[in-house]
Enzyme design. Structure first.
Site, PDB file in Angstrom:
ATOM      1  N   CYS A  86     106.498  -2.089  19.398  1.00  0.00           N
ATOM      2  CA  CYS A  86     106.395  -2.836  20.640  1.00  0.00           C
ATOM      3  C   CYS A  86     107.251  -4.107  20.565  1.00  0.00           C
ATOM      4  O   CYS A  86     108.472  -4.029  20.650  1.00  0.00           O
ATOM      5  CB  CYS A  86     104.932  -3.148  20.951  1.00  0.00           C
ATOM      6  SG  CYS A  86     104.635  -3.655  22.667  1.00  0.00           S
ATOM      7  N   HIS A 195     101.874   2.245  20.096  1.00  0.00           N
ATOM      8  CA  HIS A 195     101.267   1.585  18.937  1.00  0.00           C
ATOM      9  C   HIS A 195     100.592   2.574  17.980  1.00  0.00           C
ATOM     10  O   HIS A 195      99.394   2.864  18.126  1.00  0.00           O
ATOM     11  CB  HIS A 195     100.230   0.570  19.408  1.00  0.00           C
ATOM     12  CG  HIS A 195     100.811  -0.651  20.032  1.00  0.00           C
ATOM     13  ND1 HIS A 195     100.982  -1.828  19.340  1.00  0.00           N
ATOM     14  CD2 HIS A 195     101.281  -0.876  21.280  1.00  0.00           C
ATOM     15  CE1 HIS A 195     101.513  -2.743  20.142  1.00  0.00           C
ATOM     16  NE2 HIS A 195     101.714  -2.181  21.340  1.00  0.00           N
ATOM     17  N   GLU A 197      99.599   1.992  15.043  1.00  0.00           N
ATOM     18  CA  GLU A 197      98.561   1.318  14.251  1.00  0.00           C
ATOM     19  C   GLU A 197      97.214   1.321  14.939  1.00  0.00           C
ATOM     20  O   GLU A 197      96.185   1.005  14.318  1.00  0.00           O
ATOM     21  CB  GLU A 197      98.996  -0.122  13.912  1.00  0.00           C
ATOM     22  CG  GLU A 197      98.862  -1.140  15.015  1.00  0.00           C
ATOM     23  CD  GLU A 197      99.976  -1.104  16.047  1.00  0.00           C
ATOM     24  OE1 GLU A 197     100.110  -2.088  16.801  1.00  0.00           O
ATOM     25  OE2 GLU A 197     100.711  -0.087  16.128  1.00  0.00           O
TER      26      GLU A 197
END
EC number: 6.3.5.3
Length: 228
Positions: A86, A195, A197
């Protein structure tokens, strides 16, 4: 155990999440500070999501001048795996480690949702865990996630296999050619707008698909050490 460094810039939001994902995947995590040019012996680096420097001037445009980025840029050109997520993707583009730019979402709204991607390249340091054509589900959350580049650059990305992932089942930001992630020519630098994560634990994520990015780089590093 391989060491993954996670950088914190002023305004980083997801550095803790990226560090947790790397730790869950089996890495030793080293927290890196934007003002410290020393990478402290890490084997790979993650530039996390957030709003570095409040996105003033232009997303990533100030962070790319942070002292740590000069060291990371040199290391990346030398082959060190680097993933920008991002805002990290925006920083990589501003630092000219990846081509193109990320601009305001075409619909002018912030998008936060679980997003399907199709993996287009599984030969990079960060994607060898996946298979080409595999569909994965990870969150996306951005206001300036629309990837743009001139036609020549886009055609080169296509021809060189540098488009790593595309949005499917809907494009959340109007990104050109549905591009969600790209790599550099060498394959060690990856920029991804969604994302990974946030998709590493069943309790909090829509899937565990995000772990593949972190396990991929650990395999890449292990293979490189074994071959040395």
């Amino acid at each position: 155990m391989s060491k993954i460094g996670v950088v914190t810039f002023p305004g980083s939001l997801d550095d803790g999440d990226a560090a947790r994902a790397a730790r869950i995947s089996g890495a030793e995590v080293v927290r890196l500070w934007h003002a410290d040019p020393d990478l402290h012996g890490v084997d790979a680096v993650v530039l996390p999501g957030g709003f570095s420097y409040g996105d003033y001037l232009r997303c990533g445009a100030i962070a790319r001048f942070a002292p740590v980025m000069e060291t990371i840029a040199d290391a990346a050109r030398g082959g060190m795996p680097v993933m920008g997520i991002c805002n990290g993707f925006q920083i990589l583009c501003e630092a000219h480690l990846l081509p193109g730019a990320l601009t305001r979402n075409q619909h002018l709204h912030f998008r936060n949702r679980d997003q399907w991607l199709r993996m287009e390249n599984s030969s990079t340091a960060w994607t060898n865990h996946f298979t080409e054509g595999q569909e994965i589900l990870i969150p996306v959350k951005n206001g300036e996630g629309c990837y743009v580049a001139d036609r020549r650059t886009l055609d080169e990305l296509e021809a060189n296999g540098q488009i790593v992932a595309r949005y499917i089942r809907g494009n959340p930001n109007g990104s050109t050619r549905d591009i969600a992630a790209i790599r550099n020519e060498a394959g060690n630098v990856l920029g991804i707008m969604p994302h990974p994560e946030h998709a590493v634990e069943a309790l909090t994520g829509p899937s565990l698909d995000g772990l593949g990015f972190f396990s991929s780089v650990l395999k890449h590093l292990a293979d490189a050490k074994a071959a040395a």
